[in-house]
Design a protein around this motif. Structure first.
Motif, PDB file in Angstrom:
ATOM      1  N   TRP A 150      55.812  82.372  78.987  1.00  0.00           N
ATOM      2  CA  TRP A 150      54.671  82.887  79.735  1.00  0.00           C
ATOM      3  C   TRP A 150      53.435  82.054  79.449  1.00  0.00           C
ATOM      4  CZ3 TRP A 150      50.439  84.508  76.977  1.00  0.00           C
ATOM      5  CH2 TRP A 150      50.646  84.850  75.644  1.00  0.00           C
ATOM      6  N   LEU A 172      60.126  88.589  78.026  1.00  0.00           N
ATOM      7  CA  LEU A 172      59.762  87.298  78.602  1.00  0.00           C
ATOM      8  C   LEU A 172      60.221  86.180  77.667  1.00  0.00           C
ATOM      9  CD1 LEU A 172      56.176  88.329  79.618  1.00  0.00           C
ATOM     10  CD2 LEU A 172      57.980  87.700  81.217  1.00  0.00           C
ATOM     11  N   VAL A 218      55.761  87.467  87.639  1.00  0.00           N
ATOM     12  CA  VAL A 218      56.868  87.372  86.691  1.00  0.00           C
ATOM     13  C   VAL A 218      58.114  87.014  87.491  1.00  0.00           C
ATOM     14  CG1 VAL A 218      58.274  88.585  84.990  1.00  0.00           C
ATOM     15  CG2 VAL A 218      55.810  89.018  85.093  1.00  0.00           C
ATOM     16  N   TYR A 237      51.521  84.400  84.146  1.00  0.00           N
ATOM     17  CA  TYR A 237      52.721  83.901  84.807  1.00  0.00           C
ATOM     18  C   TYR A 237      53.827  83.834  83.772  1.00  0.00           C
ATOM     19  CZ  TYR A 237      55.444  80.988  88.005  1.00  0.00           C
ATOM     20  OH  TYR A 237      56.397  80.501  88.851  1.00  0.00           O
ATOM     21  N   GLY A 238      54.946  84.498  84.039  1.00  0.00           N
ATOM     22  CA  GLY A 238      56.019  84.528  83.053  1.00  0.00           C
ATOM     23  C   GLY A 238      57.398  84.441  83.663  1.00  0.00           C
ATOM     24  N   VAL A 259      54.454  92.904  80.612  1.00  0.00           N
ATOM     25  CA  VAL A 259      53.248  92.077  80.636  1.00  0.00           C
ATOM     26  C   VAL A 259      52.179  92.701  79.741  1.00  0.00           C
ATOM     27  CG1 VAL A 259      51.386  91.166  82.086  1.00  0.00           C
ATOM     28  CG2 VAL A 259      53.744  91.143  82.917  1.00  0.00           C
TER      29      VAL A 259
END
Length: 160
Positions: free
Chosen positions: A93, A90, A41, A80-81, A4
């Motif tokens: 996201w 990822l 996540v 948010y991923g 992140v």
């Protein structure tokens, strides 16, 4: 959290211009300030849900939920991923300005009642499912697939 941090670093900073570098001793420039960041996540199996986010709205073990904390102003942004299949980056996201999200909910309180609620497999908690197209004004940054999500496309390709 490392993934992140890496993702946000690339997304939220740009290389300084020649003038900023030589005139102001600046190498990187931030696009905006994040004070308190909530993070969720999800694993690769959640790829079919790209285009929506979930927030915990009920829990048997804790009286205050993530959604309540967010609605009460506890965080400024929400990352948010969804992880890729190799679980090393990822594949999708989104970064949401929670002040804007709260304003949307304040101005359209009926939205909260329109969101779907799902119970977790363990039966101990439930989540509110929030389609991004209904809160699109609150999205401040995202992976490159967001523009298609906002148009309502199904994005299996976002997480191959």
């Amino acid at each position: 959290m490392k993934i992140v941090k890496e993702t946000l670093g690339l997304a939220l900073f740009r290389t300084a211009t020649q003038l900023e570098d030589t005139g102001y001793a600046t190498d990187l420039v931030s696009s905006f300030k994040i004070e308190r960041l909530a993070v969720r996540v999800r694993n690769y199996n959640a790829k079919k849900y790209a285009g929506e986010i979930t927030m915990r709205c009920g829990r048997t073990t804790t009286p205050v939920t993530e959604l309540q904390k967010i609605c009460n102003g506890s965080a400024t942004h929400f990352f948010y991923g969804i992880m890729n299949g190799a679980n090393d980056s990822l594949c999708w996201w989104v970064l949401i300005d929670l002040d804007c999200f709260r304003e949307i909910i304040k101005n359209k309180p009926e939205l909260l009642n329109s969101f779907r609620v799902i119970t977790n497999r363990d039966g101990q908690s439930c989540f509110m499912v929030i389609p991004l197209k209904l809160i699109s004004e609150s999205v401040v940054h995202s992976s490159r697939y967001l523009e298609n999500i906002m148009k309502g496309y199904v994005l299996e390709a976002a997480c191959p």
